[in-house]
Structure formats: C-alpha cells, structure tokens
Design an enzyme around this catalytic site. Structure first.
Site, PDB file in Angstrom:
ATOM      1  N   TYR A  47      13.744  13.529  33.649  1.00 40.98           N
ATOM      2  CA  TYR A  47      12.286  13.292  33.618  1.00 40.98           C
ATOM      3  C   TYR A  47      11.612  14.267  32.922  1.00 40.98           C
ATOM      4  O   TYR A  47      12.202  15.446  32.713  1.00 40.98           O
ATOM      5  CB  TYR A  47      12.094  13.665  35.488  1.00 40.98           C
ATOM      6  CG  TYR A  47      11.478  12.534  35.945  1.00 40.98           C
ATOM      7  CD1 TYR A  47      10.365  11.719  35.466  1.00 40.98           C
ATOM      8  CD2 TYR A  47      12.018  11.966  36.990  1.00 40.98           C
ATOM      9  CE1 TYR A  47       9.981  10.584  36.029  1.00 40.98           C
ATOM     10  CE2 TYR A  47      11.517  10.815  37.535  1.00 40.98           C
ATOM     11  CZ  TYR A  47      10.371  10.158  37.114  1.00 40.98           C
ATOM     12  OH  TYR A  47       9.957   8.913  37.784  1.00 40.98           O
ATOM     13  N   GLU A  49       7.933  14.350  32.086  1.00 44.97           N
ATOM     14  CA  GLU A  49       6.465  14.144  32.370  1.00 44.97           C
ATOM     15  C   GLU A  49       5.804  15.231  31.491  1.00 44.97           C
ATOM     16  O   GLU A  49       5.799  16.286  32.036  1.00 44.97           O
ATOM     17  CB  GLU A  49       5.899  13.996  33.772  1.00 44.97           C
ATOM     18  CG  GLU A  49       6.217  12.473  34.394  1.00 44.97           C
ATOM     19  CD  GLU A  49       5.530  12.685  35.760  1.00 44.97           C
ATOM     20  OE1 GLU A  49       4.954  13.387  36.174  1.00 44.97           O
ATOM     21  OE2 GLU A  49       6.057  11.610  36.385  1.00 44.97           O
ATOM     22  N   ASP A 193      -3.663  -3.138  15.469  1.00 47.79           N
ATOM     23  CA  ASP A 193      -2.316  -3.544  16.458  1.00 47.79           C
ATOM     24  C   ASP A 193      -1.217  -4.119  15.225  1.00 47.79           C
ATOM     25  O   ASP A 193      -1.451  -5.391  14.992  1.00 47.79           O
ATOM     26  CB  ASP A 193      -2.531  -4.530  17.546  1.00 47.79           C
ATOM     27  CG  ASP A 193      -1.238  -4.825  18.415  1.00 47.79           C
ATOM     28  OD1 ASP A 193      -0.056  -4.540  17.551  1.00 47.79           O
ATOM     29  OD2 ASP A 193      -1.368  -5.158  19.448  1.00 47.79           O
ATOM     30  N   THR A 219       4.289  -2.015  18.198  1.00 48.67           N
ATOM     31  CA  THR A 219       5.532  -1.827  18.996  1.00 48.67           C
ATOM     32  C   THR A 219       6.510  -1.385  18.100  1.00 48.67           C
ATOM     33  O   THR A 219       6.365  -1.268  16.626  1.00 48.67           O
ATOM     34  CB  THR A 219       6.170  -3.335  19.307  1.00 48.67           C
ATOM     35  OG1 THR A 219       6.093  -4.127  18.482  1.00 48.67           O
ATOM     36  CG2 THR A 219       5.116  -3.764  20.428  1.00 48.67           C
ATOM     37  N   LYS A 222       9.939  -5.075  16.453  1.00 47.48           N
ATOM     38  CA  LYS A 222      10.044  -6.401  15.850  1.00 47.48           C
ATOM     39  C   LYS A 222      10.468  -5.885  14.529  1.00 47.48           C
ATOM     40  O   LYS A 222      11.767  -5.876  14.198  1.00 47.48           O
ATOM     41  CB  LYS A 222       8.664  -6.819  15.779  1.00 47.48           C
ATOM     42  CG  LYS A 222       7.935  -7.054  17.320  1.00 47.48           C
ATOM     43  CD  LYS A 222       6.776  -7.768  17.285  1.00 47.48           C
ATOM     44  CE  LYS A 222       6.303  -8.100  18.820  1.00 47.48           C
ATOM     45  NZ  LYS A 222       5.623  -7.007  19.498  1.00 47.48           N
ATOM     46  N   ARG A 228      12.891  -1.409  22.170  1.00 44.74           N
ATOM     47  CA  ARG A 228      11.938  -2.058  22.685  1.00 44.74           C
ATOM     48  C   ARG A 228      10.925  -0.916  23.205  1.00 44.74           C
ATOM     49  O   ARG A 228      11.315   0.097  23.843  1.00 44.74           O
ATOM     50  CB  ARG A 228      12.115  -2.534  23.999  1.00 44.74           C
ATOM     51  CG  ARG A 228      12.051  -3.960  23.769  1.00 44.74           C
ATOM     52  CD  ARG A 228      12.659  -4.764  24.984  1.00 44.74           C
ATOM     53  NE  ARG A 228      13.088  -6.029  24.143  1.00 44.74           N
ATOM     54  CZ  ARG A 228      12.075  -6.978  23.743  1.00 44.74           C
ATOM     55  NH1 ARG A 228      10.919  -6.886  23.909  1.00 44.74           N
ATOM     56  NH2 ARG A 228      12.371  -7.783  22.772  1.00 44.74           N
TER      57      ARG A 228
HETATM   58  N1  DSN Z   1       5.385 -11.249  22.697  1.00 38.92           N
HETATM   59  C1  DSN Z   1       5.230 -10.618  21.516  1.00 38.92           C
HETATM   60  C2  DSN Z   1       5.396 -11.772  20.523  1.00 38.92           C
HETATM   61  O1  DSN Z   1       6.281 -12.364  20.725  1.00 38.92           O
HETATM   62  O2  DSN Z   1       4.774 -11.786  19.438  1.00 38.92           O
HETATM   63  C3  DSN Z   1       4.061  -9.598  21.130  1.00 38.92           C
HETATM   64  O3  DSN Z   1       4.043  -8.774  22.014  1.00 38.92           O
END
Ligand code: DSN
Length: 427
Positions: A47, A49, A193, A219, A222, A228
């Site tokens: 933990y 925090e 984003d 994110t 990707k 993730r």
């Molecule tokens: N759900 C994702 C995508 O497939 O683009 C984006 O968060």
C-alpha cells in the site's frame, strides 16, 4: 492450497488464442517479458497512498524510487514538466482532470462518440456526460476529418471551460495549435487525450500536443506497449487560467490540483506493480528499437488501408496517419453490420471490433463499421507484405459470411500464418 487450475487453464487458453490469431484491435498490444515481470512482482503487495516522499504508509522507500523513476522517464519521453503515473486507466486519468478543472454542470467540448470520440469525452452513459455538460463536435461528412470550424463555432457559442482533443477511432493527426486558438478565444483549457497515438507522439512521428495543450492524458497499453494504465502530463508552458501573475506559480498550483484529483480525489492506493511496469515500458519507448517499431506500425497501417480500399471498402478519411483505420462497410456490403463481421471474423481467429462510423444509421450495438489497427501484429514482427495477406483473409470471410467451410479454411490459414511469429519482437 492447491494450484488454481480453473483460472490457470483459462489463462493458458487465452495465451493460445493470442498466439494463434491475428490481433487487429487498434487499442491492444503485446508487452515485453520485463513489462510482464514487473506487473507480476511483489510490488502488488504494497500500500502506498500518497506520492513519493509523502505516503500514508511506512516501508515505501523502494516504492518511492520506483514511482520516481517512472515519473522521470515519462517526463523525458514526452518532454513534460509534470507527470502523474498513478491513474489506473485512461478513464481514471480523464476523470481526475475533469474533477480538477470542471465543476458539475460545466460545459466542455469533445469529439462525438459516433464520430470516433471516446466514452469519457462526454457520452451520456459515462460520468463525463452525467456530471458535466458535454457539447460534441464532429468530423466533416465530405472527408471524415475533424471539423475545426464547427468546433470554433461551438466554442464561441457555448463558452466551454475545457476542450478535449483526442479520439478512439480517428486515423488522422490533430491540429493542436488551431485548437489552442479556439480554446484561448473561448477562455477554455485545452486537454489532449493521446491514448491511441501516444507512441507516435513520443517518437516525433505525429504532432506534439505541447506546447499547445495545457494538460495531456494517455493510457500506457496501446501504441505505448506498456501495462494497462493511465498517466497525466503537463508541459513547460502551462499558462495560468486564473489570472495569476506567474505562469510558474500556476503550473505548480495546477500540478498540486491534478495530484489531489488523482489521490485522494478519484483513487486510493496506487498500483505500484503496474507503475513499475509503466517505468519499464517508458524506458523501452525511449530506445531506438521502439522508434523503428513505431515506424513499422505506421508503414503497416498505410499498406493495410490501401489494401482495404483496393478490395472496394471505404476507409474513413481515405487512409491513415497513425496505427488505425475505420472502415465503413456500407459501400461494399451494406447488408452486413459491424457486429456480424466482428463475430464471424472471431470464428476465423481474426479479432477486430465493430465501431460506429460517422453519420451511422445503425445503433452502437450493431454499427456499420469496423475498426482495425496494427500495433499488436507489428509487435509480433509482421511487415507490409503480411498486411496484404491479412486483408485478403478478412475480405474472404466477409464475402463468405455464411459459409462455415470457407471460414474454417481461413481459420487454418490464420493459424498456420501466425505460427511463424513470436508474441513479441523488439523491432
Ligand atoms: N476502449 C479503448 C479503445 O478500444 O479504443 C479506449 O479506451
């Protein structure tokens, strides 16, 4: 305690599915073994925090070093002055930014979901559309690119507090400079984003949101090819939105507001095993091998788009600048929905996702389009020549949608083809 065979058998099946199939979901990728190792480490037991040097728990001396390394590396990767690496996901990062800069009921602008936008950019079923008042800009009907004139008109009329650049299914680059002019005229903050194109931005292959965007979220799983998770960044030029005298003071104030919006605003304990894996991925993304990988992702996507067009499909905007493309099925197979195509391709071990297309006449559960992308198959080592074969196989399934024999033959070809590629290659 006996080994949990129920779960590990399923993990084994999923591993085989990933190895044997062609993975074309534009938001997915395969991580390196050291990213996986960090994620599966003992850091999950801790933990922590708070933030490095300011924790609510003892024993964080090594965790602090891990998180600090992650912050330093991601700042270098994106030329950022501030980074928060704790958001559990992109949606959490966006929630924290909205909590930091909007009050309930405030207006913000985002790309319409059915035009490629993201759920957290104002969908009525998401917190962003429930707590705030989203107004959507669109892409143009003629060429499928973001309609900046419409955005400007809406900003002037609605006076949003925040404008969001970014999408889930958009294959073109963004004009952040033009958006900043629109934001400045409206007195709005500008946020990008970059969840999908992050890898291209990190390697200088697409426009950089800094210095135009006040805040950037992403994110990490990707094109960035990490675990993730989410991140929030600010550049060096953060100008204060509240009329403070020094931009530096404003940047410091905003960084504190953003930190508080992540913890304790929207999250509790950070996932330090995932933060360690993010740090590993950031270091990988700073390498020459990753730059070569991203170039191959784009080269593959360009060939793939041309192949689809060659087979008579309509690719929205006529091609791609990045890793993804949106295909409007209505030109070639008007009777087939994205849902039917997605489900049938799964039978042939080809994974894509159904997707709304701009000005769609089907529901989000059916859709008239599919979205495909090249990050995952490029990680497996596939090149331009393979893209032609992949599109040929997709076309064979679509043109024989009810013929189980043809689909079984395609599945065999897919499995034979993928047996030649490891799960992860460096470039
Ligand atoms: N759900 C994702 C995508 O497939 O683009 C984006 O968060």
């Amino acid at each position: 305690m006996q080994r949990d065979t129920a779960i590990f058998d399923l993990i084994g099946k999923e591993d085989r599915r990933q190895m044997e199939g062609i993975e074309l979901i534009a938001s997915e990728n395969f991580v390196s073994s050291q990213v996986m190792e960090a994620m599966g480490s003992c850091l999950t037991n801790k933990y922590a925090e708070g933030y490095p040097g300011k924790r609510y728990y003892g024993g964080c001396q090594f965790i602090d070093e891990v998180e600090t390394l992650a912050i330093e590396r991601v700042k270098e990767l994106f030329n950022a002055e501030y980074a928060n690496v704790q958001p559990h996901s992109g949606a959490q990062a966006n929630a924290a930014v909205m909590l930091a800069v909007l009050k309930p009921g405030d207006v913000f602008l985002g790309l319409d979901l059915s035009h490629g936008g993201h759920l957290t950019h104002g969908s009525f079923v998401n917190y962003s559309g429930i707590l705030y008042r989203p107004v959507a800009y669109e892409v143009t009907r003629e060429n499928g690119v973001v309609d900046y004139e419409m955005m400007g008109r809406l900003a002037e009329k609605e006076k949003p507090r925040l404008i969001i650049a970014g999408a889930s299914a958009y294959s073109r680059d963004w004009d952040y400079r033009r958006m900043r002019e629109i934001a400045d005229r409206a007195g709005a903050l500008l946020m990008a984003d970059i969840a999908h194109p992050a890898g291209f931005i990190a390697t200088g292959m697409l426009n950089h949101p800094f210095p135009w965007c006040h805040i950037v979220t992403s994110t990490t799983h990707k094109t960035l090819r990490g675990p993730r998770g989410g991140i929030i960044l600010m550049g060096s030029d953060f100008e204060n939105p509240w009329g403070l005298k020094t931009p530096k003071g404003a940047a410091k104030m905003m960084s504190q507001i953003l930190d508080s919006a992540v913890f304790p605003g929207t999250q509790g304990g950070p996932l330090e095993h995932v933060i360690a894996a993010k740090a590993v991925a950031f270091e990988e993304a700073l390498s020459e091998g990753y730059r070569k990988y991203m170039k191959q992702v784009r080269d593959n996507a360009k060939v793939m788009a041309q192949e689809f067009i060659g087979h008579g499909y309509k690719v929205i905007s006529g091609g791609t600048d990045n890793h993804s493309m949106l295909i409007d099925l209505r030109t070639k197979v008007p009777d087939l929905s994205g849902k039917v195509v997605e489900n049938t391709l799964v039978k042939a071990d080809i994974t894509i996702n159904k997707n709304m297309v701009p000005f769609d006449d089907r529901s989000p559960f059916q859709t008239s389009g599919i979205r495909v992308g090249t990050p995952a198959i490029t990680t497996r080592g596939m090149k331009e020549i393979d893209m032609k074969e992949v599109v040929g196989l997709i076309n064979e399934v679509i043109m024989n949608i009810s013929d189980d024999k043809v689909i079984a033959l395609v599945k065999q070809k897919v499995n034979d083809m993928m047996a030649k590629f490891p799960k992860f290659t460096w470039d």
